[in-house]
Design a protein around this motif. Structure first.
Motif, PDB file in Angstrom:
ATOM      1  N   SER A  36      35.684  39.297 -46.783  1.00  0.00           N
ATOM      2  CA  SER A  36      34.376  38.664 -46.796  1.00  0.00           C
ATOM      3  C   SER A  36      34.174  37.816 -48.044  1.00  0.00           C
ATOM      4  O   SER A  36      34.699  38.125 -49.125  1.00  0.00           O
ATOM      5  CB  SER A  36      33.286  39.734 -46.725  1.00  0.00           C
TER       6      SER A  36
ATOM      7  N   VAL B 255      37.969  45.021 -44.878  1.00  0.00           N
ATOM      8  CA  VAL B 255      36.794  44.158 -44.951  1.00  0.00           C
ATOM      9  C   VAL B 255      37.205  42.910 -45.724  1.00  0.00           C
ATOM     10  O   VAL B 255      37.669  43.002 -46.866  1.00  0.00           O
ATOM     11  CB  VAL B 255      35.613  44.854 -45.649  1.00  0.00           C
TER      12      VAL B 255
ATOM     13  N   ASN C  94      39.253  45.332 -38.140  1.00  0.00           N
ATOM     14  CA  ASN C  94      39.001  44.591 -39.369  1.00  0.00           C
ATOM     15  C   ASN C  94      37.642  43.901 -39.266  1.00  0.00           C
ATOM     16  O   ASN C  94      37.257  43.417 -38.202  1.00  0.00           O
ATOM     17  CB  ASN C  94      40.093  43.541 -39.602  1.00  0.00           C
ATOM     18  N   PHE C  95      36.947  43.845 -40.376  1.00  0.00           N
ATOM     19  CA  PHE C  95      35.635  43.204 -40.432  1.00  0.00           C
ATOM     20  C   PHE C  95      35.791  41.942 -41.262  1.00  0.00           C
ATOM     21  O   PHE C  95      35.960  42.012 -42.483  1.00  0.00           O
ATOM     22  CB  PHE C  95      34.625  44.164 -41.062  1.00  0.00           C
TER      23      PHE C  95
END
Length: 220
Positions: free
Chosen positions: A159, A157, A182-183
């Motif tokens: 972000s 993640v 994947n984020f």
């Protein structure tokens, strides 16, 4: 000075350790045969040295190897983790790199005198890395800055970073990355409107964050 220095043919295992508040870097792994194994440890609050330079969490370079599992790297300056120079390897899994702020350093290459600001969670430069199952967030510049490197990104993640979530400079073809694994969201809020990309394979010629000069003992 630095908290932990690991040089040629040395091995250190840190388990459940807190390394914080050191100048230049909290941990340095330097030279062929040097290895850090860290589990469940925290590396935070790196501080600039007396010249106002650097303040990184961890540096691996010149063939140093680092295996970090379930570790937190936070609130460092210039970058959280840097792995640089051919032969250097970073494996970072199930951990977190966050809240790296911009600082000042000299250029990464020998003879390079320009100052750079950094602010990246992870810098991989002329090195190999595997970043797996981790959170990379809230860094002032990029989450991951990959330059002339070979990397695998899986189940992460990424972000809340000010610049790109992932920046690939001259290494898109050697980066194993799958969107579904994947984020990457909520990054690039500091970039101009036309450049707000979550992932970039052409971030331009912005220099990567710098590597500090090594203490004489570690150059021998």
């Amino acid at each position: 000075g630095m908290g932990v220095g690991i040089s040629y043919e040395s091995f250190v295992h840190l388990h459940g350790c807190l390394v914080e508040g050191n100048t230049t870097t909290n941990v340095l792994v330097h030279g062929e045969g040097s290895m850090l194994r860290a589990t469940g440890s925290i590396f935070r609050d790196g501080r600039p040295n007396s010249d106002g330079l650097f303040g990184q969490g961890l540096i691996l370079r010149n063939g140093g190897v680092g295996y970090l599992d379930y570790c937190l790297v936070s609130d460092n300056v210039t970058y959280g983790i840097a792995a640089a120079v051919i032969g250097t390897l970073l494996h970072f899994s199930h951990g977190e790199v966050r809240a790296t702020s911009q600082g000042t350093g000299k250029g990464i290459l020998e003879g390079d005198k320009e100052s750079v600001q950094g602010g990246d969670g992870l810098l991989i430069f002329w090195a190999d890395s595997q970043i797996v199952g981790s959170l990379v967030s809230d860094n002032e510049r990029a989450g991951l800055w990959l330059a002339d490197s070979s990397s695998t990104l899986a189940n992460n993640v990424i972000s809340g970073n000010g610049s790109y979530g992932v920046a690939m400079q001259n290494c898109a073809a050697t980066t194993e990355y799958a969107d579904g694994d994947n984020f990457v969201v909520g990054n690039a809020y500091l970039l101009p409107a036309g450049q707000k990309q979550q992932i970039s394979d052409s971030p331009g010629d912005i220099p990567p964050a710098a590597l500090p000069e090594l203490p004489p003992l570690l150059l021998e």
